[in-house]
Design an enzyme around this catalytic site. Structure first.
Site, PDB file in Angstrom:
ATOM      1  N   SER A 598       0.848  -1.189   0.000  1.00  0.00           N
ATOM      2  CA  SER A 598       0.000   0.000   0.000  1.00  0.00           C
ATOM      3  C   SER A 598       0.888   1.247   0.000  1.00  0.00           C
ATOM      4  O   SER A 598       1.694   1.407  -0.914  1.00  0.00           O
ATOM      5  CB  SER A 598      -0.972  -0.043   1.180  1.00  0.00           C
ATOM      6  OG  SER A 598      -2.033   0.854   0.998  1.00  0.00           O
ATOM      7  N   ASP A 684      -8.374  -5.024  -6.606  1.00  0.00           N
ATOM      8  CA  ASP A 684      -8.010  -3.925  -5.719  1.00  0.00           C
ATOM      9  C   ASP A 684      -8.489  -2.628  -6.355  1.00  0.00           C
ATOM     10  O   ASP A 684      -7.896  -2.134  -7.306  1.00  0.00           O
ATOM     11  CB  ASP A 684      -6.493  -3.891  -5.521  1.00  0.00           C
ATOM     12  CG  ASP A 684      -6.049  -2.803  -4.559  1.00  0.00           C
ATOM     13  OD1 ASP A 684      -6.910  -2.030  -4.084  1.00  0.00           O
ATOM     14  OD2 ASP A 684      -4.845  -2.724  -4.272  1.00  0.00           O
ATOM     15  N   HIS A 716      -7.086  -5.640  -2.156  1.00  0.00           N
ATOM     16  CA  HIS A 716      -5.916  -4.977  -1.582  1.00  0.00           C
ATOM     17  C   HIS A 716      -5.156  -5.913  -0.646  1.00  0.00           C
ATOM     18  O   HIS A 716      -4.036  -5.619  -0.251  1.00  0.00           O
ATOM     19  CB  HIS A 716      -6.392  -3.728  -0.830  1.00  0.00           C
ATOM     20  CG  HIS A 716      -5.344  -2.679  -0.629  1.00  0.00           C
ATOM     21  ND1 HIS A 716      -4.638  -2.100  -1.651  1.00  0.00           N
ATOM     22  CD2 HIS A 716      -4.877  -2.093   0.504  1.00  0.00           C
ATOM     23  CE1 HIS A 716      -3.802  -1.204  -1.171  1.00  0.00           C
ATOM     24  NE2 HIS A 716      -3.915  -1.178   0.139  1.00  0.00           N
TER      25      HIS A 716
END
Length: 741
Positions: A598, A684, A716
């Site tokens: 991330s 995602d 994600h």
């Protein structure tokens, strides 16, 4: 990118015939016996662990029911089971005896449990007998909560939603196209063609009756996407009212705003002949003014940060324009408390405890002296405590237990290198039931006996050992705290994790861990992917800095990252790894890697163009690579607005915005010179897979050794067991290739 409130997932490895004598189905996945070679954690051992989920204490405090999830790698699926035990951890009994998932157990009385299976609410006795189906909804129930008197129940059910994605013509039943008319047409990992609504039904001897929609005819969700559950609603002690969380926005306005509110609904208004009034569905955050029109939301420019817009003026902040969620009534019904962020558009603002007096209408905040996040809380029901709230919060990279009274006086009750994940009263008014974990221990349940007068005498007793049979076979890494001087002369707490059987005379390959969020704490988390214990067990030293932008070190430290993703926070990363390479003799400065997901993946992509030869390899998972593309690709647009300040096309950009776009990692690929592994999930929708693909393609076109691990069916995160094993194997194969030569 990742909210600080995130939920734990349950999983484990299936390695043969299930060992449960009372199993009725040979496909049932349960607790696994696994032999670990050489005492080293492996991906298979990690996925063999049972994962404790929801739990609850009986009204008299004598029994605890809890949920454990197991995964089958062979079957590539999970199984969630219920167990009951005495409050001291003895007398453990398995309640689930089939391959069906059984979850979300709730006590109806000291002898009766309600639970969810097959999308329906069932009940059973304490010993698992006398099972009865209460609801009949064709499997539509996704969550539930009974009223304190047991006469009503909230049912969470999805309803069709076509305000944004239009319903296809009836004569084209096989058409797969979606006609989209506004933003928020997809969220996290799915297209938004249904939303959750809370329904209320009466409970009789015959079961659960007809349910009525609290939000009938309204296009708003409750609980809220993408992670909200039944914790976003609560019953009043007299079983007459429901406090619930709702964001009354759709489309573009939803996508740019974090403004959610706590509403108070009078369930007696659902009785026949009762016309719903303003008072029957009252907004506690904005008050009567919200209904009468005395307060109106000011115009918001959707292409700019809300930091400087009128919505976040001092006058408007009185109306709780930020993220409010998870209301809980006090035991006497006088107060409602909830988690509250102050500003609109800022998903990582400091999360405080807000208190509302239902008798006077007074609203105030209790944790102003605690300069960090409150992550979960519960009311004490011990009359000797008076009005007291227990909460967990992050400070100096740990999630410990605190208490606060209605005067706002905060006391820290525990001080350990562990993280509490959630807590609730044990219902005897004297103890708390909590989940706790650390870098070297997965979640287990604990009973806490708090001592607010002498916090040092607070007792924390472990009552489950779900994975003892595996952990006893594993060598345990050691964990150290190290305070590192940053480039601007401040002190930064950095975790150092050392391999089992550590030998200080040897030199070890070392990993710089880059945190996501970008404002999630590097506390004592336990992850089934980014797991420090397995990394250390594979022979790596981990350097995990609490760089600029992380909670637990004051609001100033937290906010230094917004609008400055490539400034001091990147210098903090380099300060941590340089300190380790220069001052820790066991760190091999010629075998350094940088890894992260991330915002951590973004950090890796950025460092790849700025590391000046420090690292020998990189791994970036679901990271942002091209910030201009990311601005319009992400589904929650408030995130990019707050972090970047401006849309990339605005000609009057702030200096922060210009710097942000100018320093996007994709602009420095010409300086890439180091092998990189890119990982991404195609579902995602927070950071689209095109970001990882672009980074990989750029690396290969530059002639750099690179690999792309792409998951068409993951979001994600990586949730499926075989994908999880593939992730771990690919991760360590890449590291070993470049750092263990």
């Amino acid at each position: 990118m990742n909210r600080p409130f995130v939920t734990l997932l349950a999983a484990a490895l299936f390695l043969g015939t299930c060992s449960m004598a009372n199993a009725q189905d040979s496909q049932m996945i349960g607790k696994q016996n696994i032999t670990v070679k050489d005492g080293r954690m492996t991906p298979e051992a990690l996925w063999a662990m049972g994962r404790i989920g929801a739990y609850s204490a009986s009204p008299d405090g004598t029994h605890i029911v809890y949920q454990v999830g197991y995964y089958s790698v062979k079957q590539n699926k999970s199984h969630h089971m219920l167990f009951v035990m005495n409050a001291d951890g003895t007398g453990r009994k398995q309640l689930t005896t089939s391959s069906k998932n059984e979850t979300d157990a709730q006590w109806l009385d000291n002898e009766t449990l309600a639970f969810l299976t097959g999308g329906e609410v069932w009940t059973m006795k304490l010993d698992g007998s006398n099972r009865k189906q209460l609801s009949k909804t064709d499997g539509a129930v996704e969550g539930f909560k009974f009223s304190p008197n047991g006469q009503k129940v909230i049912l969470l059910k999805s309803i069709p939603y076509h305000d944004i994605i239009q319903k296809n013509p009836d004569d084209l039943p096989k058409a797969t196209g979606r006609l989209v008319t506004d933003l928020m047409y997809r969220h996290w990992d799915h297209y938004v063609e249904s939303i959750l609504h809370p329904f209320v039904a009466k409970v009789t001897a015959e079961g659960i009756g007809e349910a009525k929609d609290l939000l009938e005819g309204q296009p708003y969700e409750c609980p809220m996407e993408p992670f909200g559950g039944i914790e976003q609603l609560d019953w009043s002690p007299d079983s007459k009212k429901i406090a619930y969380t709702c964001r009354t926005k759709t489309g573009l306005q939803y996508s740019i705003s974090t403004d959610s509110d706590i509403w108070l609904f009078n369930t007696e208004a659902l009785e026949p002949g009762h016309e719903l009034s303003v008072e029957d569905n009252f907004n506690l955050c904005k008050g009567m003014d919200y209904h009468t029109g005395a307060w109106k939301e000011p115009a918001i420019d959707p292409t700019k940060t809300m930091k400087y817009q009128a919505i976040n003026s001092a006058e408007n902040l009185k109306y709780n324009v930020g993220y409010d969620q998870n209301p809980k009534f006090s035991p006497d019904g006088v107060y409602v408390a909830w988690l509250s962020m102050e500003r609109n558009g800022y998903e990582s603002d400091r999360q405080r405890l807000c208190l509302y007096n239902l008798q006077t209408g007074e609203k105030r905040y209790l944790t102003e002296s605690f300069d960090s996040h409150v992550d979960d809380f519960c009311w004490s029901d011990n009359k000797k405590d008076g009005a007291l709230i227990y909460y967990i919060g992050v400070w100096h990279a740990t999630e410990n237990l605190y208490s606060v009274n209605l005067k706002g006086e905060v006391k820290q009750l525990t001080d350990t290198w562990t993280d509490f994940g959630s807590l609730q009263m044990l219902n005897n008014g004297k103890q708390l039931l909590a989940e706790r974990h650390s870098y070297t221990a997965p979640a287990d349940l604990y009973v806490v006996t708090p001592n607010t007068k002498k916090p040092e005498k607070t007792v924390v007793a472990q009552i489950t050992e779900e994975n003892k049979h595996i952990l006893d076979q594993l060598g345990k890494p050691s964990v150290q705290q190290r305070w590192v001087k940053t480039s601007d002369g401040k002190q930064m707490l950095t975790w150092i994790v050392l391999p089992p059987n550590f030998d200080e005379t040897k030199k070890y390959p070392t990993l710089l861990f880059c945190e996501g969020g970008p404002q999630s704490p590097v506390s004592q988390f336990w992850s089934y992917r980014w797991n420090f214990m397995i990394m250390a067990s594979q022979g790596y030293v981990i350097v995990a800095p609490n760089r600029r932008g992380l909670p637990g070190f004051g609001q100033e430290w937290l906010e230094e990252i917004s609008g400055d993703w490539t400034g001091q926070c990147m210098k903090d990363y380099l300060a941590a790894i340089d300190d380790a390479a220069e001052n820790l003799p066991y760190v091999d400065k010629d075998r350094l890697g940088a890894v992260g997901a991330s915002f951590g993946g973004f950090s890796v992509y950025y460092l790849a163009g700025h590391h000046e030869g420090r690292f020998k390899c990189f791994i970036a998972h679901d990271g942002a690579f091209n910030l201009e593309a990311m601005y319009t690709e992400t589904e929650e647009n408030w995130f990019s607005n707050w972090e970047y300040d401006d849309a990339y096309w605005n000609q009057d950009q702030t200096e922060n915005a210009r710097r942000t776009y100018a320093n996007s990692p994709h602009r420095f690929v010409d300086k890439w010179d180091t092998p990189i592994l890119c990982i991404h999930g195609e579902k995602d929708y927070r950071i689209n897979a095109t970001q990882g693909m672009s980074a990989f393609n750029a690396a290969r076109m530059r002639g750099i050794e690179a690999q792309l691990l792409i998951f068409p069916d993951e979001n994600h995160w990586v949730l499926k067991p075989q994908n999880g094993i593939l992730w771990q194997r690919t991760y360590f194969n890449w590291l070993d290739r470049w750092l263990k030569k």
